[in-house]
Motif scaffolding. Structure first.
Motif, mmCIF file in Angstrom:
data_model
loop_
_atom_site.group_PDB
_atom_site.id
_atom_site.type_symbol
_atom_site.label_atom_id
_atom_site.label_comp_id
_atom_site.label_asym_id
_atom_site.label_seq_id
_atom_site.Cartn_x
_atom_site.Cartn_y
_atom_site.Cartn_z
ATOM 1 N N PHE A 184 -28.530 17.550 -4.937
ATOM 2 C CA PHE A 184 -28.418 16.109 -4.694
ATOM 3 C C PHE A 184 -27.018 15.595 -5.006
ATOM 4 N N LEU A 185 -26.448 16.033 -6.118
ATOM 5 C CA LEU A 185 -25.097 15.591 -6.484
ATOM 6 C C LEU A 185 -24.067 16.066 -5.465
ATOM 7 N N CYS A 186 -24.238 17.277 -4.950
ATOM 8 C CA CYS A 186 -23.299 17.788 -3.944
ATOM 9 C C CYS A 186 -23.410 17.009 -2.641
ATOM 10 N N VAL A 187 -24.639 16.704 -2.221
ATOM 11 C CA VAL A 187 -24.829 15.960 -0.979
ATOM 12 C C VAL A 187 -24.262 14.551 -1.094
ATOM 13 N N SER A 188 -24.343 13.958 -2.285
ATOM 14 C CA SER A 188 -23.843 12.600 -2.497
ATOM 15 C C SER A 188 -22.360 12.577 -2.865
ATOM 16 N N ASP A 189 -21.634 13.650 -2.512
ATOM 17 C CA ASP A 189 -20.177 13.731 -2.712
ATOM 18 C C ASP A 189 -19.788 13.601 -4.185
ATOM 19 N N ARG A 190 -20.592 14.189 -5.038
ATOM 20 C CA ARG A 190 -20.276 14.213 -6.469
ATOM 21 C C ARG A 190 -20.230 15.661 -6.946
ATOM 22 N N LEU A 191 -19.397 16.443 -6.255
ATOM 23 C CA LEU A 191 -19.311 17.869 -6.568
ATOM 24 C C LEU A 191 -18.825 18.100 -7.991
ATOM 25 N N SER A 192 -17.869 17.306 -8.456
ATOM 26 C CA SER A 192 -17.355 17.477 -9.816
ATOM 27 C C SER A 192 -18.466 17.255 -10.847
ATOM 28 N N ASP A 193 -19.342 16.267 -10.605
ATOM 29 C CA ASP A 193 -20.470 16.034 -11.512
ATOM 30 C C ASP A 193 -21.437 17.219 -11.482
ATOM 31 N N ALA A 194 -21.650 17.784 -10.278
ATOM 32 C CA ALA A 194 -22.543 18.935 -10.161
ATOM 33 C C ALA A 194 -21.980 20.135 -10.927
ATOM 34 N N VAL A 195 -20.665 20.353 -10.830
ATOM 35 C CA VAL A 195 -20.032 21.463 -11.556
ATOM 36 C C VAL A 195 -20.139 21.242 -13.057
ATOM 37 N N GLN A 196 -19.906 20.009 -13.502
ATOM 38 C CA GLN A 196 -20.008 19.700 -14.930
ATOM 39 C C GLN A 196 -21.430 19.896 -15.425
ATOM 40 N N PHE A 198 -23.638 21.919 -14.163
ATOM 41 C CA PHE A 198 -23.910 23.358 -14.165
ATOM 42 C C PHE A 198 -23.301 24.028 -15.396
ATOM 43 N N ARG A 199 -22.090 23.621 -15.759
ATOM 44 C CA ARG A 199 -21.429 24.241 -16.907
ATOM 45 C C ARG A 199 -22.119 23.902 -18.223
ATOM 46 N N GLU A 200 -22.768 22.753 -18.293
ATOM 47 C CA GLU A 200 -23.433 22.344 -19.523
ATOM 48 C C GLU A 200 -24.839 22.928 -19.668
ATOM 49 N N MET A 201 -25.300 23.672 -18.652
ATOM 50 C CA MET A 201 -26.628 24.283 -18.756
ATOM 51 C C MET A 201 -26.600 25.388 -19.811
ATOM 52 N N PRO A 202 -27.598 25.437 -20.693
ATOM 53 C CA PRO A 202 -27.581 26.461 -21.765
ATOM 54 C C PRO A 202 -27.698 27.877 -21.224
ATOM 55 N N THR A 203 -28.481 28.071 -20.188
ATOM 56 C CA THR A 203 -28.647 29.400 -19.591
ATOM 57 C C THR A 203 -28.546 29.286 -18.075
ATOM 58 N N TRP A 204 -28.062 30.350 -17.462
ATOM 59 C CA TRP A 204 -27.944 30.387 -16.013
ATOM 60 C C TRP A 204 -29.225 30.947 -15.404
ATOM 61 N N ALA A 205 -29.545 30.465 -14.218
ATOM 62 C CA ALA A 205 -30.673 30.985 -13.443
ATOM 63 C C ALA A 205 -30.242 31.054 -11.979
ATOM 64 N N SER A 206 -30.994 31.785 -11.200
ATOM 65 C CA SER A 206 -30.608 32.009 -9.801
ATOM 66 C C SER A 206 -30.659 30.719 -8.985
ATOM 67 N N GLU A 207 -31.651 29.843 -9.256
ATOM 68 C CA GLU A 207 -31.795 28.630 -8.445
ATOM 69 C C GLU A 207 -30.598 27.684 -8.578
ATOM 70 N N PRO A 208 -30.150 27.323 -9.808
ATOM 71 C CA PRO A 208 -28.949 26.478 -9.905
ATOM 72 C C PRO A 208 -27.707 27.132 -9.311
ATOM 73 N N CYS A 209 -27.577 28.450 -9.483
ATOM 74 C CA CYS A 209 -26.425 29.147 -8.892
ATOM 75 C C CYS A 209 -26.438 29.024 -7.376
ATOM 76 N N ASN A 210 -27.601 29.199 -6.765
ATOM 77 C CA ASN A 210 -27.704 29.066 -5.308
ATOM 78 C C ASN A 210 -27.329 27.670 -4.853
ATOM 79 N N ALA A 211 -27.786 26.668 -5.599
ATOM 80 C CA ALA A 211 -27.492 25.286 -5.225
ATOM 81 C C ALA A 211 -25.995 24.997 -5.288
ATOM 82 N N LEU A 212 -25.337 25.475 -6.344
ATOM 83 C CA LEU A 212 -23.900 25.216 -6.475
ATOM 84 C C LEU A 212 -23.090 26.023 -5.462
ATOM 85 N N ILE A 213 -23.544 27.230 -5.135
ATOM 86 C CA ILE A 213 -22.873 28.016 -4.090
ATOM 87 C C ILE A 213 -22.899 27.260 -2.768
ATOM 88 N N SER A 214 -24.072 26.698 -2.424
ATOM 89 C CA SER A 214 -24.172 25.914 -1.201
ATOM 90 C C SER A 214 -23.311 24.658 -1.283
#
Length: 543
Positions: A184-196, A198-214
């Motif tokens: 949602f953040l990427c679609v609404s032209d808030r890529l920097s917020d989406a990256v921030q 993602f970086r603040e997530m305590p653990t990584w998972a495949s679903e958030p990684c896929n979303a940020l890759i897209s």
């Protein structure tokens, strides 16, 4: 086995479904009933996941009604909703939901997913409100559905409200919800917020990684997308089918053949080559790269093809100018008993347009209306207009637009006007341009074409009147550009640029394209308008 009960049959049915053998699963289901073994709710849930056609779906629903499980058992009802949504029968899914005696959260999520896939955004929002007003507690899947709809329809206000709700209910620790938030953040032209985020997530998972890759790839940052894909693997996250689908989709869009083939090797290494989602992404990638031999090989290797894979192959053939083969694929879709959708209709009409099969195209529209209850949309009407224009039936194209589109469609009339100019039909070009000017079109094309026609006939007063109308409507001339990808560089230039960066390589590629057209005996129409800005034609200046 001397004695087989429902548990035994369910185990075999699960094996057939997991092995992508729907025909064997249904034969075993029929044998189970003939031998007097009563199906359980779990039986119907298993078999419903193997349904790929409307006929089998209705038969299974009828069997569930006869055994008294369709409306009383929540598991069976949820399975039927999901089944009808998959084969495209929205009304049936809604009826099953309305007749359920005790729907649960999964029932609401299932019907909302069906509405989302249609898509019917307002209905999804109403279901979400009704769900909460009826006392049901939403879960992460519910929130992800609503987030997905907000992203699809770009309703950022509702999306921000959902984000507040997620923070309030502590849903952001859910990986599915987190991926929906990032998307949602990427679609609404808030890529920097989406990256921030993602970086603040305590653990990584495949679903958030896929979303940020897209999100990276959607913003044109393909290098960052591939880098994140590699870093996630080094961090121990094994790619799943959606990971491959995300990165393959965007690799093909940017023409990255080498990276795409490397990912294909990784797919085979990890054993995903038989997955339908991954196979669909690979087929789409090779189609966009023009490697139809590889696309066909992957397509033919898939045993249980779904509608998405069929549509991908259908559109891929069209993108590569193979309309006859696309029509063969379309006939195979209908023969297999798979319920087609609007994308299938779009592909079939486009193929008929390329082949000049006007009568067949009109018959296909009637078929979809009568048998599949799919009403044409604006895209389908545009395909019909393009089909008529290719057949030089300009008068019929204008009549079709006026009879089937109550609202004036400037874009559709613009397509007819461009076709008239390319085909050299001056009288129809004048008629269509006058219609667009009378409707006070904001496009520059009709004014320029009409002014040129009047100027060629020395009707100076009318030509001046057209220019005045264009000025009064504050219509601006559109300066189009062309782009060409050579290796890892993309060159962009306008028709006014005689010299530009990378001109040597650009003209060499254009020379090759020109000689390829000559070898294949194409008959392009070369238009030399007085104004290079007006007719929207791409002029190729070859050495």
């Amino acid at each position: 086995m001397s004695h087989r009960d429902a548990v035994t049959y369910n185990a075999m049915l699960s094996g057939y479904v997991a092995g992508a053998l729907p025909d064997e699963a249904f034969r075993l289901f029929y044998s189970m009933r003939e031998r007097g073994v009563r199906p359980t709710a779990f039986t119907f849930s298993i078999v419903s996941s193997a349904v790929g056609s409307v006929r089998r779906g209705r038969q299974l629903h009828a069997a569930a009604v006869r055994h008294g499980l369709a409306h009383r058992d929540t598991v069976v009802g949820n399975a039927l909703i999901d089944m009808y949504g998959r084969v495209g029968l929205l009304d049936y899914a809604a009826r099953v939901f309305s007749c359920m005696e005790q729907p649960d959260v999964t029932s609401w999520n299932s019907v909302m997913s069906v509405y989302k896939d249609q898509p019917l955004s307002t209905t999804v929002f109403r279901c979400f409100q009704s769900m909460r007003s009826n006392g049901f507690s939403v879960d992460g899947f519910t929130v992800s559905i609503v987030f997905s709809v907000c992203s699809d329809v770009k309703d950022f206000a509702k999306g921000d409200q959902m984000l507040s709700l997620c923070i309030k209910m502590n849903f952001l620790t859910n990986s599915i919800v987190s991926s929906a938030v990032i998307d949602f953040l990427c679609v609404s032209d808030r890529l920097s917020d989406a990256v921030q985020f993602f970086r603040e997530m305590p653990t990584w998972a495949s679903e958030p990684c896929n979303a940020l890759i897209s999100g990276y790839a959607r913003s044109g940052l393909m290098e960052e997308a591939l880098s994140l894909f590699a870093v996630s693997m080094r961090n121990g996250i094994v790619p799943n089918e959606f990971s491959f689908a995300s990165v393959l989709r965007w690799s093909s869009c940017f023409g990255l053949m080498e990276q795409g083939t490397q990912i294909h090797c990784l797919v085979c290494k990890l054993g995903f080559q038989n997955d339908v989602i991954v196979s669909t992404a690979l087929t789409d990638m090779y189609c966009k790269l023009g490697l139809m031999k590889h696309a066909r090989k992957i397509f033919n290797m898939v045993g249980a093809k779904d509608l998405v894979l069929w549509n991908t192959m259908l559109l891929g053939l069209l993108q590569n100018g193979r309309a006859k083969e696309a029509l063969v694929i379309f006939k195979r879709i209908l023969k297999c008993g798979i319920q087609p959708d609007r994308i299938t209709l779009f592909g079939a009409l486009s193929a008929c347009g390329l082949e000049g099969l006007v009568t067949e195209g009109m018959d296909i529209i009637t078929l979809f209306k009568d048998r599949y209850h799919i009403m044409p949309s604006l895209d389908h009407y545009t395909c019909v207009v393009d089909m008529l224009c290719r057949a030089r039936m300009f008068r019929e194209a204008v009549d079709y637009v006026e009879n089937n589109m109550p609202k004036f469609s400037a874009a559709t009339f613009s397509n007819i006007l461009e076709a008239c100019v390319v085909q050299g039909n001056t009288s129809m070009a004048e008629l269509v341009a006058e219609k667009m000017v009378m409707q006070k079109s904001r496009l520059s094309l009709p004014y320029i074409v009409l002014a040129q026609i009047y100027g060629a006939r020395c009707k100076w007063e009318k030509m001046a009147g057209v220019w005045r109308s264009m000025e009064n409507q504050r219509v601006k001339k559109v300066h189009s550009c062309s782009w060409l990808c050579i290796k890892n560089h993309i060159y962009v230039f306008t028709s006014e640029q005689i010299l530009h960066h990378g001109k040597g390589a650009t003209y060499e590629v254009l020379d090759l394209l020109f000689w390829d057209m000559t070898d294949h005996k194409y008959d392009p129409c070369f238009i030399e308008p007085k104004s290079s800005e007006g007719l929207g034609c791409v002029q190729l200046f070859l050495d």
